[in-house]
Scaffold this active site. Sequence first.
Site, PDB file in Angstrom:
ATOM      1  N   TYR A 226      22.951  37.709 -77.294  1.00  0.00           N
ATOM      2  CA  TYR A 226      23.004  36.945 -76.055  1.00  0.00           C
ATOM      3  C   TYR A 226      24.155  35.933 -76.094  1.00  0.00           C
ATOM      4  O   TYR A 226      24.043  34.857 -76.680  1.00  0.00           O
ATOM      5  CB  TYR A 226      21.687  36.216 -75.799  1.00  0.00           C
ATOM      6  CG  TYR A 226      20.463  37.113 -75.743  1.00  0.00           C
ATOM      7  CD1 TYR A 226      20.569  38.455 -75.393  1.00  0.00           C
ATOM      8  CD2 TYR A 226      19.200  36.617 -76.043  1.00  0.00           C
ATOM      9  CE1 TYR A 226      19.453  39.276 -75.350  1.00  0.00           C
ATOM     10  CE2 TYR A 226      18.075  37.424 -75.995  1.00  0.00           C
ATOM     11  CZ  TYR A 226      18.216  38.759 -75.653  1.00  0.00           C
ATOM     12  OH  TYR A 226      17.109  39.578 -75.610  1.00  0.00           O
TER      13      TYR A 226
ATOM     14  N   HIS B 238      16.088  44.913 -82.940  1.00  0.00           N
ATOM     15  CA  HIS B 238      16.546  44.859 -81.559  1.00  0.00           C
ATOM     16  C   HIS B 238      17.220  46.167 -81.120  1.00  0.00           C
ATOM     17  O   HIS B 238      18.265  46.532 -81.652  1.00  0.00           O
ATOM     18  CB  HIS B 238      17.531  43.698 -81.410  1.00  0.00           C
ATOM     19  CG  HIS B 238      17.784  43.278 -80.005  1.00  0.00           C
ATOM     20  ND1 HIS B 238      18.823  42.422 -79.657  1.00  0.00           N
ATOM     21  CD2 HIS B 238      17.146  43.572 -78.833  1.00  0.00           C
ATOM     22  CE1 HIS B 238      18.796  42.211 -78.352  1.00  0.00           C
ATOM     23  NE2 HIS B 238      17.794  42.909 -77.839  1.00  0.00           N
TER      24      HIS B 238
END
Length: 341
Positions: free
Chosen positions: A56, A141
Amino acid sequence: MRSTELGQSGVRVTELAFGAAALGNLFTPVGDDEAAAAVDAAWKAGIRYFDTAPHYGLGLSERRLGEALAQRPRAEFTVSTKVGRLLEPLAEPSGDDLAQGFAVPATHRRVWDFSADGVLRSIEASLRRLGLDAVDIVYVHDPDDHLDQALGEAYPALERLRSEGVVGAIGAGMNQSAALTRFVRETDIDAVLLAGRYTLLDQTALTDLLPAAAERGVSVVVGGVFNSGLLADPRPGATYDYTTAPTTLVERALALKAATERHGVPLRAAALRFPFGHPSVASVLTGARSPEEVRDTVEQLRRPVPDAVWDDLRAEGLPSMNTSLPVSTPIGERTQPKESS
């Protein structure tokens, strides 16, 4: 705000989680002050679970979240981050990262790495950015294209870190249920983070993941409850899973909206409440880039959704007739889900 233990880990999460992707300038920039104010608003609302990732904003989300939480009592909040993408600095940075969805300078490149060494390096870097000496939850992830390595190398490394106390709970985060079901059945994870596959428009997880999670005592954190926008504001041109929604899905979402609004309930409120109908769901994770967005989400989640709303949805076949639906009890006073018939 009510909290729930993830599996048998001892790590607790609040029923509403703060997704910090926007703090990494997801799609558009967010100022430092506004990012801090969003976390402050979440804290004031009782949210104590905050989720981030190196992906992010090339680490910006982790840095901003760490700074915003630095003065909070460490024992009072839970942080999750993720492994699988290492950030390598570029010798000659140029341009931006918008191709990956973040309005930040392209100072690093992402390198997929689900090896044991990659996990250790990723967590070490995340701890530096977060300003923490341990992380509560680590998710593997998006290992869609690296599943064998994630199961065979990343998971065992995380299991060792959990036994050493560096990591409190471990899990996997994806936007599909089939691979997450493998993690549930083949490992001893505590939780899964499932995005977009248990919503009012998509209950794919009912066929595999949710039954497996219930059987194995694995907790489920549900993200993407608005399917990237369509369930927040259904209309032609709205997005569904980050692309323009097809007409059939728009019509279906509008039918859902009509059913909830007949009872004076916004569709967003029903979409937020819906996942809690399943007993394995511990938390719903939503993103926010401003205090106003945080407060609106909390308000919608706390809004009562009468049983008649779910009855109308069942009558229209929306959602699936095999879905457990929430009772009308407000969040914070949850009881057992109401079974569909």
